[in-house]
Write a protein that holds these residues in place. Structure first.
Motif, PDB file in Angstrom:
ATOM      1  N   UNK A   1       0.832  -1.217   0.000  1.00  0.00           N
ATOM      2  CA  UNK A   1       0.000   0.000   0.000  1.00  0.00           C
ATOM      3  C   UNK A   1       0.865   1.265   0.000  1.00  0.00           C
ATOM      4  N   UNK A   2       2.197   1.083   0.019  1.00  0.00           N
ATOM      5  CA  UNK A   2       3.098   2.246   0.059  1.00  0.00           C
ATOM      6  C   UNK A   2       3.169   2.887   1.438  1.00  0.00           C
ATOM      7  N   UNK A   3       3.029   2.093   2.500  1.00  0.00           N
ATOM      8  CA  UNK A   3       3.132   2.591   3.889  1.00  0.00           C
ATOM      9  C   UNK A   3       2.324   3.878   4.107  1.00  0.00           C
ATOM     10  N   UNK A   4       0.992   3.831   3.962  1.00  0.00           N
ATOM     11  CA  UNK A   4       0.200   5.067   4.050  1.00  0.00           C
ATOM     12  C   UNK A   4       0.173   5.694   5.447  1.00  0.00           C
ATOM     13  N   UNK A   5       0.037   7.015   5.451  1.00  0.00           N
ATOM     14  CA  UNK A   5      -0.095   7.777   6.697  1.00  0.00           C
ATOM     15  C   UNK A   5      -1.437   7.423   7.343  1.00  0.00           C
ATOM     16  N   UNK A   6      -1.402   7.084   8.639  1.00  0.00           N
ATOM     17  CA  UNK A   6      -2.636   6.771   9.374  1.00  0.00           C
ATOM     18  C   UNK A   6      -2.625   7.538  10.697  1.00  0.00           C
ATOM     19  N   UNK A   7      -3.741   7.473  11.439  1.00  0.00           N
ATOM     20  CA  UNK A   7      -3.754   8.101  12.761  1.00  0.00           C
ATOM     21  C   UNK A   7      -4.105   7.072  13.843  1.00  0.00           C
ATOM     22  N   UNK A   8      -4.180   7.519  15.082  1.00  0.00           N
ATOM     23  CA  UNK A   8      -4.412   6.589  16.197  1.00  0.00           C
ATOM     24  C   UNK A   8      -5.739   5.863  16.057  1.00  0.00           C
ATOM     25  N   UNK A   9      -6.712   6.538  15.472  1.00  0.00           N
ATOM     26  CA  UNK A   9      -8.027   5.936  15.293  1.00  0.00           C
ATOM     27  C   UNK A   9      -7.943   4.715  14.367  1.00  0.00           C
TER      28      UNK A   9
END
Ligand code: ADP
Ligand code: UDP
Length: 234
Positions: free
Chosen positions: A127-135
């Motif tokens: 997935x290209x190491x996508x930016x995510x958040x804590x949620x």
């Protein structure tokens, strides 16, 4: 310590089993990748330099109370580490703008911030190491709330420790990536900390002494890694 079977071969390292179930050997290769492995190459003796640099940094962090997977330096390319279950989240800290943050926020390289930025990326090459958040981390059960709290606490402490460590070597820590793992019920720091995973700029000249020299064909790549090793070994 007997080297057993190959457990995993990644882009930069190989993990080998040992005769102890809870320990593995982390072998550092010279292979280099960038831009989600779209650019591939080798950096002569990178594995040797990154193993030495990472070993020194893990020793420094352990001395300052950060639990790490580091057990001991075995040979030029091999480090003995505790075998962890990697939390599939890459933790990035940014002290100044570079790389993907410049595109994300539309700012110039080198821009300073009011406070350090902590980012999470889903560790998924496909997935290209996508930016995510804590949620996302909680919803997909990548880590528990308590684990996230521990990871954030260690990460901010590591940023303080490493920023000072590198400043003493006349290097500015621009940004870096960490990986954590689960070991006997606790969260510990794993993987590596090296010019592959940090951006380091020489104080005074601003010279880049990290993988950006490979990413952007800046030349003197081996020399840059060697310079970091020389300073870290002082
Ligand atoms: P990648 O998998 O991204 O290509 P590497 O080539 O660096 O990365 O491979 C090393 C792999 O080993 C990584 O997936 C990393 O998460 C994992 N790893 C790092 N430290 C440990 C450890 N102590 N125990 C188990 N796995 C580890
Ligand atoms: N980084 C890393 N592995 C990755 C992605 C990033 O070690 O898979 C490090 C990178 O070397 C830099 C920091 O994390 O020190 C921030 O990287 P950025 O998101 O800017 O990545 P880029 O777009 O440059 O690959």
């Amino acid at each position: 310590m007997d080297k057993g079977t190959k457990i995993y071969e990644g882009k930069a390292k190989i993990m080998y089993a040992t005769d102890q179930a809870d320990l593995v050997i982390q072998y550092f290769k010279d292979d280099a990748t960038a831009f989600n492995a779209a650019k591939k190459g080798t950096i002569t003796r990178k594995g040797v330099m990154n193993n030495k640099i990472s070993s020194k940094i893990f020793e420094f962090l352990a001395f300052h109370g950060i639990p790490t997977h580091f057990e001991k330096y075995l040979s030029e390319r091999e480090m003995l580490v505790k075998k962890v279950a990697i939390v599939p989240v890459e933790v990035v800290v940014r002290n100044r703008a570079a790389g993907s943050l410049c595109r994300l926020m539309g700012v110039k390289e080198g821009t300073t911030f009011a406070s350090p930025i902590l980012e999470f990326c889903y560790k998924r090459d496909d997935l290209g190491d996508p930016l995510i958040n804590e949620s996302h981390i909680l919803a997909f059960q990548l880590a528990t709330a308590a684990e996230i709290a521990t990871i954030k606490e260690y990460t901010l402490k590591i940023n303080d420790l490493l920023s000072k460590f590198f400043k003493n070597l006349a290097l500015e820590l621009i940004d870096f990536k960490l990986e954590f793992g689960r070991y006997k019920g606790a969260i510990i720091l794993a993987d590596e900390i090296s010019p592959d995973t940090c951006r380091l700029w020489e104080i005074g000249t601003g010279k880049k002494l990290d993988k950006d020299r490979f990413r952007h064909n800046l030349g003197d790549i081996e020399e840059a890694y060697q310079e970091v090793l020389n300073r870290v070994s002082k």
